[in-house]
Design a protein around this motif. Sequence first.
Motif, mmCIF file in Angstrom:
data_model
loop_
_atom_site.group_PDB
_atom_site.id
_atom_site.type_symbol
_atom_site.label_atom_id
_atom_site.label_comp_id
_atom_site.label_asym_id
_atom_site.label_seq_id
_atom_site.Cartn_x
_atom_site.Cartn_y
_atom_site.Cartn_z
ATOM 1 N N GLU A 154 -3.644 59.758 -29.107
ATOM 2 C CA GLU A 154 -3.644 58.242 -28.158
ATOM 3 C C GLU A 154 -2.663 57.569 -28.386
ATOM 4 N N PRO B 211 -1.899 60.315 -34.140
ATOM 5 C CA PRO B 211 -2.951 60.626 -32.983
ATOM 6 C C PRO B 211 -2.328 60.759 -31.609
ATOM 7 N N TYR C 229 -9.253 59.131 -22.445
ATOM 8 C CA TYR C 229 -8.355 58.361 -22.470
ATOM 9 C C TYR C 229 -7.947 57.410 -21.135
ATOM 10 N N ARG D 118 2.001 66.635 -34.097
ATOM 11 C CA ARG D 118 0.656 66.278 -34.508
ATOM 12 C C ARG D 118 0.571 65.424 -35.648
ATOM 13 N N SER E 245 -9.294 70.310 -36.201
ATOM 14 C CA SER E 245 -10.221 68.892 -35.364
ATOM 15 C C SER E 245 -10.259 69.185 -33.979
ATOM 16 N N ASP E 246 -11.132 68.417 -33.735
ATOM 17 C CA ASP E 246 -11.307 68.364 -32.116
ATOM 18 C C ASP E 246 -10.363 68.043 -31.367
ATOM 19 N N GLU E 247 -9.287 66.899 -31.688
ATOM 20 C CA GLU E 247 -8.190 66.622 -31.065
ATOM 21 C C GLU E 247 -7.297 67.876 -30.947
ATOM 22 N N GLU E 248 -7.098 68.522 -32.082
ATOM 23 C CA GLU E 248 -6.344 69.837 -31.963
ATOM 24 C C GLU E 248 -7.025 70.787 -31.007
ATOM 25 N N LEU F 142 -9.495 65.387 -21.677
ATOM 26 C CA LEU F 142 -8.423 64.465 -22.238
ATOM 27 C C LEU F 142 -8.302 63.129 -21.346
#
Length: 192
Positions: free
Chosen positions: A76, A74, A33, A71, A9-12, A29
Amino acid sequence: MKLFSKPKSDEEKLIDGCIAGKRDMQRLLYDLYSKKMMAVCLRYAPTTFEAEDIMQDAFVKVFNNLQTFKRDCPVEFWIRRIMINTALKHLRSKQLLTVSHESEEVANLSADDVNLSGYSLDELLSMIQSLAPRYRMVFNLYAIEGYNHKEIGEMLGISEGTSKSQYSRARVILQNMLLRQEENIKEHVISN
């Protein structure tokens, strides 16, 4: 040998890039946030200056500990938890988080619910920031962050009953502020 691997994923990818020390990913990042986390810090800190300090300290912790991030939630939420813990630690070090152990009678106080729709986020935040630190911490942790009173008690080193009473007292204080503000508005309208 993996025949079919799940694409990241984009987050990973972002987390992996930050762990690898890629400055552009770390900046991304932070940019993603920082506004949300500044809002979190402002709820706990008595001043904007202190909120900025807390946020910067917390982001240093985020980047230093990102490799330990599991992981399963999320990122966030993980970052928010670090922000909250850093704010609490900061307030303890400044001795702004002196918690009084009030009687549980205060927990039985009640006030009518007040309509918040006429207030801006800045107005509400200002009212929350004006609470005594012990009330502000419990109010934020319970009403905004969603912790239960047992968890709050453990985080702040107080009893569950003290957490409940301080939350109730904070609600009453905030509701009284809102009622006074509504009365002032009505008086202003009538006098004009």
